[in-house]
Scaffold this active site. Structure first.
Site, short mmCIF file in Angstrom:
data_model
loop_
_atom_site.label_atom_id
_atom_site.label_comp_id
_atom_site.label_asym_id
_atom_site.label_seq_id
_atom_site.Cartn_x
_atom_site.Cartn_y
_atom_site.Cartn_z
N ASP A 1 -16.46 26.93 63.08
CA ASP A 1 -15.32 27.78 62.82
C ASP A 1 -14.18 27.29 63.70
OD1 ASP A 1 -13.88 30.17 61.97
OD2 ASP A 1 -15.85 31.09 61.74
N ASP B 1 -10.12 29.53 60.37
CA ASP B 1 -9.78 30.94 60.44
C ASP B 1 -8.29 31.20 60.17
OD1 ASP B 1 -10.89 33.61 61.29
OD2 ASP B 1 -9.29 33.47 62.76
N HIS C 1 -18.83 38.09 57.42
CA HIS C 1 -18.93 38.97 58.59
C HIS C 1 -17.78 39.98 58.66
CE1 HIS C 1 -16.10 35.90 59.55
NE2 HIS C 1 -15.72 36.56 60.63
N ASP C 2 -16.82 39.91 57.75
CA ASP C 2 -15.70 40.85 57.74
C ASP C 2 -15.82 41.87 56.61
OD1 ASP C 2 -14.41 39.46 59.81
OD2 ASP C 2 -13.26 38.22 58.42
N GLU D 1 -9.73 29.70 55.50
CA GLU D 1 -9.71 31.13 55.23
C GLU D 1 -8.24 31.49 55.10
OE1 GLU D 1 -10.88 35.47 56.98
OE2 GLU D 1 -9.67 34.02 58.08
O1 TEU Z 1 -10.34 37.28 59.49
C1 TEU Z 1 -9.09 37.26 58.89
C2 TEU Z 1 -8.61 38.46 58.28
O2 TEU Z 1 -7.67 38.41 57.51
C3 TEU Z 1 -9.20 39.73 58.71
O3 TEU Z 1 -8.22 40.45 59.36
C4 TEU Z 1 -9.72 40.49 57.60
O4 TEU Z 1 -8.68 40.82 56.71
C5 TEU Z 1 -10.32 41.72 58.13
O5 TEU Z 1 -11.32 41.36 59.03
C6 TEU Z 1 -10.92 42.53 57.04
O6 TEU Z 1 -11.31 43.73 57.59
C7 TEU Z 1 -10.61 36.29 60.40
C8 TEU Z 1 -12.02 36.41 60.89
O7 TEU Z 1 -12.91 36.18 59.82
C9 TEU Z 1 -12.19 37.73 61.55
O8 TEU Z 1 -13.52 37.96 61.93
C10 TEU Z 1 -11.28 37.76 62.74
O9 TEU Z 1 -11.32 39.03 63.33
C11 TEU Z 1 -9.84 37.43 62.37
O10 TEU Z 1 -9.73 36.32 61.50
C12 TEU Z 1 -9.07 37.07 63.61
O11 TEU Z 1 -9.50 35.85 64.10
#
Ligand code: TEU
Ligand code: CA
Length: 560
Positions: free
Chosen positions: A103, A205, A330-331, A257
């Site tokens: 990542d 990311d 994971h989000d 992403e």
């Molecule tokens: O997530 C990007 C992102 O856009 C997130 O804010 C997403 O919309 C949100 O988690 C949904 O609830 C990435 C990573 O995958 C995330 O884990 C990180 O917290 C974020 O970037 C900041 O690095």
């Protein structure tokens, strides 16, 4: 050599598995998953047919956002192990013929990164312009932007220099200044060090946010910070530079992403001509129930909307750019809880349906750990069980809005990020085979029933279905190259499409409802005897009746 030179686009037919290291496997009983734990499970992944592992961040981090706040890009966090452990992981992955991608979190760093600490010290610091500093306006912050995690200002004031620095995420995640060439060189050098070590690529990311709009204007009515910052003025220029300076020198795979990406933008990020990245993650499917605007609700994603999004991306990128195919990460909530059915009679079947329909489209499939077991979203009862900064903040704001604790916890459990970050369920033993200690986040109470040990041993399990599905995808180029042709487009219960390539047609049919439905494919003529390649129901009557059982998925070869 690059894929342009060799035309070796191995990532097109690869199956990728996302590991959230903290929750994958704990080898030393401290309750936190670690690299030796990952190594101990490589055969499980190999047997599943995985070609590429994507590790969520394992770099040194204070951990305010699950490792997405990095304080040292070139070292491993001691909670996960040592650099020696990491090198051993890489070797063990490679010796199994698989690859490993990291990542890359470079929209922001941790506020504990030495660059930021130096940057704060004075306006003349050589690191000052590694971050985005501005004077205040009318006694307040430079503009009206609010951050994604707390809803408070995106600007953090620093007494030392009397200026504010920008953070799109939490204040512990200051945004890096990509307009500074010195910062870009530093990032590229760091990337080369990992690639030289043997790493096979990166998941990048929120890479769509790295170029901020000129002048950092206020958000106006109807706009969002995300909308303003996504796909900014120089993002494609910077990625092309990264491609020339770094990526083109290695045989690697990249997936961006890209929050806020549209199909038009994706054609630039993930163009098949190979100027920027290999593919991107878009959010349009996962945002159907509220998404970036406001996700703290109980909305459901309905099939018609989902089909429209899938079909649009398949058609628009076809021949121009490459898709990624994912159900969750994971989000996001667990896919079976969100898009399938948690009812015991349908849980496994509906997870198999989701995978069949998602992963046989054109693109590279990404499986989030535990999906191959149909793990469900955990329901948390009280706020002290939560660990995720976003969920904890959302809980507080829902309470402020007048919801009761149980109402707020229900929404945070349904939509928050902790519910899909609970530890992998390896076995029915105490600690779910994840840890011998106290897990950092509560394990889902259903681990005695839903676990890997049971599923690996059972031929009709979700795990073994995923194994066959991945093998099927790799068995014929029609699954990588075939044209995507939607069928039954107007139906709200069935998602179905053909993949067509060189005289060969595959039909993928999925019943997303809990009812029996009839769905006869009109281009199957009487002379052609379709053959079922895979399906999630043993006693399917589809071939003789055209009827799909609840949550049935079936894949047919229709004119061989
Ligand atoms: O997530 C990007 C992102 O856009 C997130 O804010 C997403 O919309 C949100 O988690 C949904 O609830 C990435 C990573 O995958 C995330 O884990 C990180 O917290 C974020 O970037 C900041 O690095
Ligand atoms: Ca550990």
């Amino acid at each position: 050599m690059t894929d342009k030179q060799t035309n070796n686009q191995w990532w097109k037919s690869a199956a990728v598995y996302q590991i959230y290291p903290k929750s994958f496997c704990d080898s030393n009983g401290d309750g936190i998953g670690d690299i030796p734990g990952i190594i101990s499970k490589l055969d499980y992944l190999k047997n599943l047919g995985i070609d590429v592992l994507w590790l969520s961040p394992v770099y040194k981090s204070p951990g305010f956002d699950g490792g997405y706040d990095i304080s040292d890009y070139l070292n491993i966090d001691p909670a996960f192990g040592s650099m020696g452990d990491f090198r051993r992981l890489l070797e063990e992955v490679h010796s199994r013929g698989a690859k490993l991608i990291m990542d890359l979190v470079v929209n922001h760093s941790s506020n504990e990164h030495p660059w930021f600490i130096e940057s704060c010290k004075s306006k003349d610091s050589p690191y000052r312009d590694y971050y985005i500093w501005r004077d205040g306006k009318n006694g307040g912050p430079p503009n009206n932007w609010t951050d994604f995690f707390s809803g408070a200002s995106c600007w953090e004031y620093s007494e030392t220099t009397g200026q504010y620095n920008l953070h799109l995420f939490s204040k512990r995640q200051p945004d890096l200044n990509w307009d500074n060439p010195a910062l870009r060189r530093e990032i590229y050098s760091m990337m080369r060090q990992w690639l030289d070590m043997g790493v096979d690529g990166f998941r990048m990311d929120v890479i769509s946010y790295i170029s901020k709009p000129e002048g950092l204007p206020d958000v106006r009515e109807g706009q969002s910070v995300s909308g303003l910052c996504a796909n900014g003025p120089h993002v494609h220029e910077y990625l092309r530079e990264m491609r020339r300076e770094v990526l083109d020198k290695y045989d690697c795979m990249t997936v961006g992403e890209t929050a806020g990406v549209t199909v038009e933008e994706a054609k630039k990020y993930a163009s098949l001509s190979g100027d920027e990245l290999n593919m991107v993650f878009h959010f349009e499917a996962n945002d159907l129930d509220g998404g970036e605007n406001y996700k703290w609700n109980k909305n459901k994603i309905e099939l018609p909307g989902l089909k429209q999004v899938y079909t649009k991306w398949q058609k628009e990128l076809s021949g121009k750019a490459w898709n990624s195919l994912y159900l969750s990460n994971h989000d996001q909530p667990r896919s079976v809880s969100r898009l399938g059915s948690e009812l015991e009679e349908y849980r496994e079947r509906s997870q198999k349906l989701l995978a069949t329909c998602a992963y046989l489209m054109q693109g590279t499939p990404f499986i989030y750990q535990g999906e191959e077991l149909a793990m469900t979203s955990r329901r948390f009862a009280s706020p002290d069980e939560l660990r995720d900064i976003e969920g904890i903040n959302a809980y507080k704001s829902l309470i402020k809005d007048g919801l009761s604790q149980s109402e707020a916890m229900e929404i945070v459990s349904l939509r928050g990020r902790d519910s899909a970050r609970t530890p992998m369920q390896w076995s029915g033993e105490p600690g779910a085979g994840f840890t011998s200690g106290v897990p950092w986040l509560k394990i889902n109470g259903n681990y005695a029933k839903i676990n890997a040990a049971e599923q690996v041993a059972r031929p009709d399990s979700v795990y073994n279905y995923y194994r066959r599905l991945i093998a099927l995808r790799k068995s014929d180029p029609v699954f990588t190259d075939g044209e995507y042709v939607p069928i039954f487009e107007e139906r709200g219960d069935v998602f179905a499409y053909l993949r067509v390539c060189g005289g060969k047609s595959i039909a993928v049919l999925g019943n997303y409802s809990a009812k029996q439905v009839s769905a006869v494919v009109s281009n199957i003529s009487a002379e052609i005897m379709p053959r079922a390649l895979i399906g999630n129901i043993k006693s399917s009557v589809y071939l003789t009746t055209g009827i799909l059982q609840p949550y049935e998925a079936i894949v047919l070869e229709i004119n061989a």
